[in-house]
Design an enzyme around this catalytic site. Structure first.
Site, PDB file in Angstrom:
ATOM      1  N   ARG A 191      28.204  25.799  29.444  1.00 51.41           N
ATOM      2  CA  ARG A 191      29.225  26.172  30.419  1.00 51.41           C
ATOM      3  C   ARG A 191      30.383  25.189  30.395  1.00 51.41           C
ATOM      4  O   ARG A 191      31.527  25.570  30.276  1.00 51.41           O
ATOM      5  CB  ARG A 191      28.582  26.206  31.806  1.00 51.41           C
ATOM      6  CG  ARG A 191      29.573  26.380  32.941  1.00 51.41           C
ATOM      7  CD  ARG A 191      28.843  26.794  34.200  1.00 51.41           C
ATOM      8  NE  ARG A 191      27.989  27.942  33.934  1.00 51.41           N
ATOM      9  CZ  ARG A 191      26.856  28.212  34.573  1.00 51.41           C
ATOM     10  NH1 ARG A 191      26.428  27.424  35.523  1.00 51.41           N
ATOM     11  NH2 ARG A 191      26.156  29.272  34.275  1.00 51.41           N
ATOM     12  N   TYR A 192      30.079  23.921  30.547  1.00 57.20           N
ATOM     13  CA  TYR A 192      31.105  22.879  30.489  1.00 57.20           C
ATOM     14  C   TYR A 192      31.202  22.422  29.037  1.00 57.20           C
ATOM     15  O   TYR A 192      30.195  22.363  28.346  1.00 57.20           O
ATOM     16  CB  TYR A 192      30.697  21.692  31.359  1.00 57.20           C
ATOM     17  CG  TYR A 192      30.429  22.043  32.805  1.00 57.20           C
ATOM     18  CD1 TYR A 192      31.475  22.276  33.685  1.00 57.20           C
ATOM     19  CD2 TYR A 192      29.128  22.114  33.288  1.00 57.20           C
ATOM     20  CE1 TYR A 192      31.229  22.565  35.017  1.00 57.20           C
ATOM     21  CE2 TYR A 192      28.872  22.414  34.620  1.00 57.20           C
ATOM     22  CZ  TYR A 192      29.926  22.633  35.482  1.00 57.20           C
ATOM     23  OH  TYR A 192      29.682  22.922  36.792  1.00 57.20           O
ATOM     24  N   ARG A 205      28.756  19.381  27.963  1.00 57.41           N
ATOM     25  CA  ARG A 205      27.319  19.323  28.222  1.00 57.41           C
ATOM     26  C   ARG A 205      26.663  20.687  28.172  1.00 57.41           C
ATOM     27  O   ARG A 205      27.293  21.695  28.486  1.00 57.41           O
ATOM     28  CB  ARG A 205      27.013  18.638  29.555  1.00 57.41           C
ATOM     29  CG  ARG A 205      27.769  19.137  30.759  1.00 57.41           C
ATOM     30  CD  ARG A 205      27.962  17.947  31.727  1.00 57.41           C
ATOM     31  NE  ARG A 205      28.422  18.342  33.050  1.00 57.41           N
ATOM     32  CZ  ARG A 205      29.706  18.462  33.379  1.00 57.41           C
ATOM     33  NH1 ARG A 205      30.658  18.286  32.476  1.00 57.41           N
ATOM     34  NH2 ARG A 205      30.045  18.791  34.604  1.00 57.41           N
ATOM     35  N   CYS A 255       5.801  25.603  35.783  1.00 56.13           N
ATOM     36  CA  CYS A 255       6.004  24.570  36.793  1.00 56.13           C
ATOM     37  C   CYS A 255       4.677  24.261  37.461  1.00 56.13           C
ATOM     38  O   CYS A 255       3.817  25.134  37.590  1.00 56.13           O
ATOM     39  CB  CYS A 255       6.992  25.022  37.861  1.00 56.13           C
ATOM     40  SG  CYS A 255       8.660  24.440  37.567  1.00 56.13           S
ATOM     41  N   CYS A 281       8.305  26.864  43.434  1.00 60.86           N
ATOM     42  CA  CYS A 281       9.047  26.710  44.687  1.00 60.86           C
ATOM     43  C   CYS A 281       9.609  28.068  45.099  1.00 60.86           C
ATOM     44  O   CYS A 281      10.201  28.773  44.293  1.00 60.86           O
ATOM     45  CB  CYS A 281      10.196  25.722  44.506  1.00 60.86           C
ATOM     46  SG  CYS A 281       9.630  24.091  44.026  1.00 60.86           S
ATOM     47  N   CYS A 328      13.316  28.753  44.322  1.00 59.87           N
ATOM     48  CA  CYS A 328      13.742  28.400  42.952  1.00 59.87           C
ATOM     49  C   CYS A 328      14.969  29.197  42.506  1.00 59.87           C
ATOM     50  O   CYS A 328      15.047  30.404  42.663  1.00 59.87           O
ATOM     51  CB  CYS A 328      12.608  28.655  41.975  1.00 59.87           C
ATOM     52  SG  CYS A 328      13.017  28.205  40.269  1.00 59.87           S
ATOM     53  N   ARG A 341      15.693  29.650  39.495  1.00 63.37           N
ATOM     54  CA  ARG A 341      15.290  30.408  38.287  1.00 63.37           C
ATOM     55  C   ARG A 341      14.054  31.246  38.574  1.00 63.37           C
ATOM     56  O   ARG A 341      13.194  31.426  37.722  1.00 63.37           O
ATOM     57  CB  ARG A 341      15.049  29.462  37.104  1.00 63.37           C
ATOM     58  CG  ARG A 341      16.281  28.693  36.748  1.00 63.37           C
ATOM     59  CD  ARG A 341      16.395  28.231  35.310  1.00 63.37           C
ATOM     60  NE  ARG A 341      17.650  27.499  35.225  1.00 63.37           N
ATOM     61  CZ  ARG A 341      17.727  26.165  35.331  1.00 63.37           C
ATOM     62  NH1 ARG A 341      16.633  25.432  35.431  1.00 63.37           N
ATOM     63  NH2 ARG A 341      18.907  25.581  35.300  1.00 63.37           N
ATOM     64  N   ASP A 390      21.831  29.043  46.125  1.00 60.12           N
ATOM     65  CA  ASP A 390      22.479  30.103  45.357  1.00 60.12           C
ATOM     66  C   ASP A 390      21.974  31.488  45.774  1.00 60.12           C
ATOM     67  O   ASP A 390      20.856  31.611  46.284  1.00 60.12           O
ATOM     68  CB  ASP A 390      22.198  29.895  43.857  1.00 60.12           C
ATOM     69  CG  ASP A 390      22.846  28.628  43.325  1.00 60.12           C
ATOM     70  OD1 ASP A 390      24.011  28.372  43.682  1.00 60.12           O
ATOM     71  OD2 ASP A 390      22.186  27.896  42.564  1.00 60.12           O
ATOM     72  N   ASP A 400      27.727  26.503  43.620  1.00 55.69           N
ATOM     73  CA  ASP A 400      27.844  26.960  42.248  1.00 55.69           C
ATOM     74  C   ASP A 400      28.556  28.307  42.310  1.00 55.69           C
ATOM     75  O   ASP A 400      28.106  29.213  43.013  1.00 55.69           O
ATOM     76  CB  ASP A 400      26.445  27.107  41.644  1.00 55.69           C
ATOM     77  CG  ASP A 400      26.341  26.402  40.307  1.00 55.69           C
ATOM     78  OD1 ASP A 400      27.230  26.615  39.458  1.00 55.69           O
ATOM     79  OD2 ASP A 400      25.378  25.644  40.121  1.00 55.69           O
ATOM     80  N   LYS A 414      30.300  24.363  39.134  1.00 61.77           N
ATOM     81  CA  LYS A 414      30.079  23.781  40.456  1.00 61.77           C
ATOM     82  C   LYS A 414      31.404  23.359  41.083  1.00 61.77           C
ATOM     83  O   LYS A 414      32.286  22.864  40.396  1.00 61.77           O
ATOM     84  CB  LYS A 414      29.189  22.547  40.326  1.00 61.77           C
ATOM     85  CG  LYS A 414      27.797  22.843  39.778  1.00 61.77           C
ATOM     86  CD  LYS A 414      27.035  21.545  39.560  1.00 61.77           C
ATOM     87  CE  LYS A 414      25.659  21.730  38.962  1.00 61.77           C
ATOM     88  NZ  LYS A 414      25.576  22.488  37.716  1.00 61.77           N
TER      89      LYS A 414
HETATM   90  C1  LIG Z   1      24.822  22.026  36.751  1.00 59.88           C
HETATM   91  C2  LIG Z   1      24.972  22.304  35.325  1.00 59.88           C
HETATM   92  C3  LIG Z   1      25.246  21.280  34.416  1.00 59.88           C
HETATM   93  C4  LIG Z   1      25.328  19.815  34.812  1.00 59.88           C
HETATM   94  O1  LIG Z   1      26.332  19.548  35.702  1.00 59.88           O
HETATM   95  P1  LIG Z   1      26.497  18.048  36.264  1.00 59.88           P
HETATM   96  O2  LIG Z   1      27.514  18.139  37.335  1.00 59.88           O
HETATM   97  O3  LIG Z   1      26.920  17.225  35.093  1.00 59.88           O
HETATM   98  O4  LIG Z   1      25.153  17.632  36.744  1.00 59.88           O
HETATM   99  C5  LIG Z   1      25.421  21.618  33.095  1.00 59.88           C
HETATM  100  N1  LIG Z   1      25.350  22.901  32.686  1.00 59.88           N
HETATM  101  C6  LIG Z   1      25.095  23.907  33.537  1.00 59.88           C
HETATM  102  C7  LIG Z   1      25.023  25.289  33.013  1.00 59.88           C
HETATM  103  C8  LIG Z   1      24.886  23.646  34.885  1.00 59.88           C
HETATM  104  O5  LIG Z   1      24.619  24.655  35.727  1.00 59.88           O
END
Ligand SMILES: *Cc1c(COP(=O)(O)O)cnc(C)c1O
Length: 368
Positions: A108-109, A112, A121, A125, A128, A130, A290, A327, A334
Site C-alpha cells: 500500500r505504502y 513498506r 492464531c 479475537c 479481529c 482479518r 474497522d 484506516d 491510515k
Molecule cells: C498499517 C499498515 C502498514 C504499516 O503502517 P505503519 O504506520 O508503518 O505501522 C503497512 N502496510 C499496510 C497495508 C498497512 O495496513
C-alpha cells in the site's frame, strides 16, 4: 492468577506447546470452566465454521467468571451478535482491501509491505480485522508462496520495511520463521522487519523458548508490534515475555484497538498506557475499529477516541500517548486524528488550547 488451572504443573503451564494443545475450542469445553450467558452459548453454536473459537488456557484464566462484561471475555468468547443480521449487513470481509494479486502480500505504502503468512492464531479475537480468514482453516503459506512474495520484494527496491502478520506469524514453526527471515535478509534494500504478533498477550510462553529468541536476535533489526487492549492483560508472564524480547534488542510497540465495552473509557486507556510504559512497551497506535463484517458491534464514535486522547495529555508522558488513527476505506491508508489544539490562527499568530483548557496566544515567527 491461574484461575481454573491450579492443578496444571508449572512445566506445562509455562509451555507454549501445552497452551496451544489445550486451547478451548468447543462449547462443552468452555462450559466446564465458565457459566456462559445464553447469548454466548448461542454465539458459539452459530459462529462455528464461520468465526471459530479458540482460547488458550492462559488467556481464559484472565477472565473473571462472575463478570459477563469482563474485557477479556468480550474479546475471546463468541456472542450471537457477531452473526446478527444488523451486524452482518454492515461492514465488509476485507474493508481495507488487503487481498491483491499475490496471495499474502499487500503493498500500500511505497516503502513498506504487509505479509500475511498464516491464518493460525492462539486465540481468535472476536474483533479481529482479518476475521475473514478464520473460516479458511488453520494454514500457513507454503515455501513456494513465500518465495513468490520474496521475489516481489526483491524486484521492488523502494521497499525498506516488511511487516509480517497473520494470523500470528510467530505461531509458525521455527523452521518457517527462520526461512522467511533468512530470505528477507538476503535482500539488501530491506532494512526493517516487523512482526505483528499478539502472542505476548495470548500465550506469552512463546517467548520462553530460547531457540525462537536466538532466531529473532540473529536477524536484527527486528521490531515487534503487539496488541494489548486492556490493563488486565498486562500480567507477570506477559511482562516477562516483553522483557525477554527487550533483552535481545527487540523493541516492542503496542497497537491497541478502540473497542466498545472493552476499553472505550479514558481511565481504562490511561491505565493501559501507564502499565505499558512500566514494562517498557511504547503505546504506538490506537486504531479506530474497522468496519469488518462480523465485528462492527465493537465500533464506537470518533468523538470517544478523541476524548480519550485529550484526557491523556497532561496525565501521562507524551511517550504514553498513542497516535489515534482510522484506516480509510478502499485501502487508502491510515490517517492520524488529534483533538483540536489550534483554536484559531491569523498568519503566524495562533490561539492554542493548553492541556488544562487555557486559551493561549502565541506568535511563532521564523528568525531570519
Ligand atoms: C498499517 C499498515 C502498514 C504499516 O503502517 P505503519 O504506520 O508503518 O505501522 C503497512 N502496510 C499496510 C497495508 C498497512 O495496513
Amino acid at each position: 492468577m491461574r484461575r481454573f488451572f491450579k492443578n496444571v504443573p508449572d512445566k506445562d503451564w509455562l509451555s507454549y506447546e501445552w497452551q496451544i494443545r489445550n486451547r478451548i475450542r468447543t462449547l462443552d469445553e468452555l462450559k466446564a470452566f465458565i457459566k456462559l450467558t445464553p447469548e454466548e452459548e448461542e454465539g458459539i453454536r452459530r459462529t462455528r465454521g464461520l468465526y471459530p473459537m479458540a482460547i488458550t488456557p492462559y488467556y481464559l484464566s484472565l477472565i473473571d467468571p462472575d463478570d459477563p462484561n469482563d474485557p477479556v471475555r468480550l474479546q475471546a468468547i463468541p456472542r450471537v451478535v457477531e452473526v446478527d443480521e444488523k451486524v452482518q449487513a454492515k461492514g465488509e470481509p476485507d474493508a481495507l482491501r488487503e487481498e491483491g494479486q499475490i496471495p499474502g502480500l499487500t503493498h500500500r505504502y511505497p516503502d513498506r509491505v504487509l505479509m500475511v503468512v498464516t491464518t493460525f492464531c492462539a486465540v481468535y479475537c472476536r474483533h479481529c480485522m482479518r476475521k475473514r480468514i478464520f473460516s479458511q482453516g488453520e494454514r500457513s503459506l507454503t515455501k513456494a508462496e513465500i518465495d513468490r512474495i520474496i521475489d516481489y520484494i526483491k524486484q521492488h527496491e523502494e521497499v525498506r520495511d516488511v511487516l509480517i502478520s497473520g494470523g500470528d506469524p510467530l505461531s509458525m514453526s521455527l523452521e518457517k520463521i527462520e526461512y522467511i527471515l533468512k530470505r528477507l535478509r538476503e535482500i539488501k534494500h530491506v532494512e526493517i522487519i516487523r512482526f505483528g504478533t499478539r502472542l505476548p498477550v495470548l500465550a506469552p510462553q512463546r517467548f520462553f523458548d530460547n531457540r525462537l529468541l536466538d532466531i529473532l536476535e540473529r536477524y536484527s533489526p527486528i521490531w515487534i508490534n503487539t496488541h494489548f487492549n486492556h490493563p488486565k492483560e498486562i500480567t507477570d508472564l506477559s511482562a516477562e515475555a516483553v522483557d525477554r524480547l527487550l533483552r535481545i534488542g527487540i523493541p516492542v510497540n503496542n497497537q491497541a484497538v478502540l473497542l466498545k465495552g472493552v476499553n472505550d473509557d479514558p481511565d481504562t486507556m490511561l491505565e493501559l498506557s501507564r502499565k505499558l510504559l512500566r514494562i517498557k512497551v511504547k503505546p504506538q497506535y490506537l486504531f479506530h475499529c474497522d468496519p469488518i463484517k462480523g465485528a462492527v458491534h465493537f465500533r464506537t464514535t470518533v468523538d470517544k477516541g478523541l476524548e480519550i486522547i485529550n484526557y491523556m495529555r497532561g496525565r501521562i508522558s507524551g511517550m504514553g500517548i498513542p497516535t489515534y488513527a482510522v484506516d480509510l476505506p478502499g485501502g487508502k491508508g491510515k490517517v492520524p486524528l488529534l483533538p483540536e489544539y489550534i483554536v484559531s490562527r491569523m498568519g503566524n499568530t495562533f490561539l492554542f488550547r493548553s492541556f488544562s483548557g487555557e486559551i493561549v496566544e502565541y506568535t511563532i515567527d521564523e528568525v531570519a
